[in-house]
Design an enzyme around this catalytic site. Structure first.
Site, PDB file in Angstrom:
ATOM      1  N   TYR A 141      31.236   1.593  53.918  1.00 49.08           N
ATOM      2  CA  TYR A 141      31.993   2.101  52.759  1.00 49.08           C
ATOM      3  C   TYR A 141      32.733   1.196  52.350  1.00 49.08           C
ATOM      4  O   TYR A 141      33.342   2.131  51.322  1.00 49.08           O
ATOM      5  CB  TYR A 141      33.280   3.462  53.784  1.00 49.08           C
ATOM      6  N   LYS A 192      23.378   0.064  65.547  1.00 50.29           N
ATOM      7  CA  LYS A 192      22.088   0.155  65.686  1.00 50.29           C
ATOM      8  C   LYS A 192      21.667  -1.792  65.255  1.00 50.29           C
ATOM      9  O   LYS A 192      21.383  -2.022  64.902  1.00 50.29           O
ATOM     10  CB  LYS A 192      21.594   0.186  64.050  1.00 50.29           C
ATOM     11  N   ASP A 224      19.929   6.733  65.924  1.00 50.80           N
ATOM     12  CA  ASP A 224      18.264   7.111  65.365  1.00 50.80           C
ATOM     13  C   ASP A 224      18.217   8.612  66.666  1.00 50.80           C
ATOM     14  O   ASP A 224      18.114   9.730  66.511  1.00 50.80           O
ATOM     15  CB  ASP A 224      16.883   6.577  65.071  1.00 50.80           C
ATOM     16  N   ASP A 248      29.605   8.596  59.773  1.00 51.69           N
ATOM     17  CA  ASP A 248      29.590  10.180  58.636  1.00 51.69           C
ATOM     18  C   ASP A 248      28.503  11.191  58.809  1.00 51.69           C
ATOM     19  O   ASP A 248      28.719  12.785  58.468  1.00 51.69           O
ATOM     20  CB  ASP A 248      29.761   9.944  57.029  1.00 51.69           C
ATOM     21  N   ASP A 252      28.657  15.618  60.725  1.00 50.48           N
ATOM     22  CA  ASP A 252      28.294  16.381  60.426  1.00 50.48           C
ATOM     23  C   ASP A 252      27.147  17.374  60.908  1.00 50.48           C
ATOM     24  O   ASP A 252      27.370  19.034  61.125  1.00 50.48           O
ATOM     25  CB  ASP A 252      27.246  15.894  59.506  1.00 50.48           C
TER      26      ASP A 252
HETATM   27  C1  IPM Z   1      33.861  13.321  55.355  1.00 47.67           C
HETATM   28  C2  IPM Z   1      32.963  13.017  53.885  1.00 47.67           C
HETATM   29  C3  IPM Z   1      33.673  11.955  53.115  1.00 47.67           C
HETATM   30  C4  IPM Z   1      32.798  10.080  54.003  1.00 47.67           C
HETATM   31  C5  IPM Z   1      33.594  11.680  52.099  1.00 47.67           C
HETATM   32  C6  IPM Z   1      33.856  12.952  51.120  1.00 47.67           C
HETATM   33  C7  IPM Z   1      33.541  10.897  51.237  1.00 47.67           C
HETATM   34  O1  IPM Z   1      31.490  13.154  53.933  1.00 47.67           O
HETATM   35  O2  IPM Z   1      34.723  13.230  55.384  1.00 47.67           O
HETATM   36  O3  IPM Z   1      33.316  12.969  56.378  1.00 47.67           O
HETATM   37  O4  IPM Z   1      32.088  10.185  53.572  1.00 47.67           O
HETATM   38  O5  IPM Z   1      34.133  10.346  54.397  1.00 47.67           O
HETATM   39 MG    MG Z   2      30.589  13.811  55.990  1.00 52.16          MG
END
Ligand code: IPM
Ligand code: MG
Length: 361
Positions: A141, A192, A224, A248, A252
């Site tokens: 990032y 990885k 993975d 990230d 999710d």
């Molecule tokens: C998160 C979001 C952020 C990230 C974005 C909005 C920049 O997806 O906090 O997970 O990728 O870190």
């Molecule tokens: Mg995110």
């Protein structure tokens, strides 16, 4: 002790859900002897509209001065065409970088009342309580060099750099080991290392740290496989630690295991425990302004703030209990509503939490 709490509603549903979380803070102030001063500031698209930048100096001054920060969400399609440096997401990334919030805690908890909300079978996810510790200020990032350039053959190429120093790995590792010590003492480091040198070093540092935390069982998993295991048998995990981009993605997936991304809070901490607290979900522009967003993730972010930055685990527990009571009563915002549920909007859900808090007083 009067705490200073910076409130950054942001974009989309951010202002609506933060309003409900603020009600909780105000109730703690009036009913529970909690002393806090609330300071408001813009971030993201809202800040761009007001001051021409997603993270203006005025906002930075407020957050630097605060003991903790409550953030709603940032982003929206109306700002997608802006230069990258002016997009709402830069407000968020800038806060993380400026405040050195390197340790991102993302719990995925399945509330028993919501077992049917998951797309996975109830017996796979019931009892799920996992914590992802994501490195938040390094890795791909932020790595340099980065950009889009034109090659000699005339083709453009995009490039980013995945880089972690030993020190960066060590501090996120310590953060994760310490959290594991307070839980089931199992830590899975995700990397990885079969392909990336950066991961090879990551693994080496994690193994070295393991010697200092003999009470925690450390394991390693390729990313993975970790993605597969998360949907196959998620309860095998207690704490996972991983880099910025893997975290990230995996967080999710983990959040969705619970079927209710609208329920999950997060904390982003610096080395002193100062932190920024926000729901895991995004700004949901499609439902913004309709009063239907679920404020519980933001309210639970207040609980995390009380626990991790303000040393009030007692009040954190009270807020969590109040949320539990509201779920027990059967109240549901549309995102977590099964057939036949009592569907309420954002403000009514917030009011119900306040009512439960009063019952607990
Ligand atoms: C998160 C979001 C952020 C990230 C974005 C909005 C920049 O997806 O906090 O997970 O990728 O870190
Ligand atoms: Mg995110």
């Amino acid at each position: 002790m009067t705490y200073k709490i910076a409130i950054l509603p942001g974009d989309g549903i951010g202002p609506e859900i933060v309003t409900e979380a603020e009600k909780v803070l105000l109730e703690l102030r009036t009913g529970f002897g909690f002393q806090a001063e609330l300071l408001h500031a813009h971030v993201g698209g809202a800040a761009y509209e007001a001051e021409g930048h997603p993270l203006p100096a005025s906002t930075l001054a407020v957050v630097r001065d605060a003991d903790a920060i409550l953030l709603g969400s940032v982003g929206g399609p109306q700002w997608d065409g802006l230069d990258r440096a002016l997009r709402p997401e830069q407000g968020l990334l800038g806060l993380r970088a400026e405040l050195e919030l390197f340790s991102n805690l993302r719990p995925a908890i399945l509330y028993p009342q919501l077992a049917d909300a998951s797309t996975l079978k109830a017996d796979v996810v019931s009892g799920l309580d996992l914590m992802i510790v994501r490195e938040l200020t390094g890795g791909i990032y932020f790595g340099q060099p980065r950009g889009i350039r034109t090659r000699e053959d005339g083709q453009k190429e995009g490039f980013n750099t995945l880089v972690y120093s030993e020190g960066e790995i060590e501090r996120i590792g310590r953060s994760a080991f310490t959290i594991a010590q307070k839980r089931d003492r199992r830590l899975c480091s995700v990397d990885k290392a079969n392909v990336l040198e950066c991961s090879e070093l990551w693994r080496e540092v994690m193994n070295r740290l393991a010697g200092e935390y003999p009470d925690v069982a450390l394991s390693h998993m390729y990313v993975d496989n970790a993605a597969m295991q998360l949907v196959r048998a998620p309860r095998q995990f207690d704490v996972m630690v991983t880099g910025n981009m893997f975290g990230d993605i995996l967080s999710d997936a983990a959040a969705m295991l619970t079927g209710s991304i609208g329920m999950l809070p997060s904390a982003s901490l610096d080395k002193n425990g100062k932190g920024m607290y926000e729901p895991i979900h995004g700004s949901a522009p499609d439902i913004a302004g309709q009063g239907v967003a679920n404020p519980l993730a933001t309210i639970l972010s207040v609980a995390m703030m009380l626990r991790y930055s303000l040393d009030r685990a007692d009040l954190a527990g009270t807020v969590e209990k109040a949320v539990g009571h509201v779920l027990d009563k059967g109240l549901r915002t549309p995102d977590i509503a099964a057939d036949g549920a009592q569907v309420v909007g954002t403000a009514a859900m917030g009011d119900a939490v306040i009512e439960s808090l009063r019952e607990l007083q």
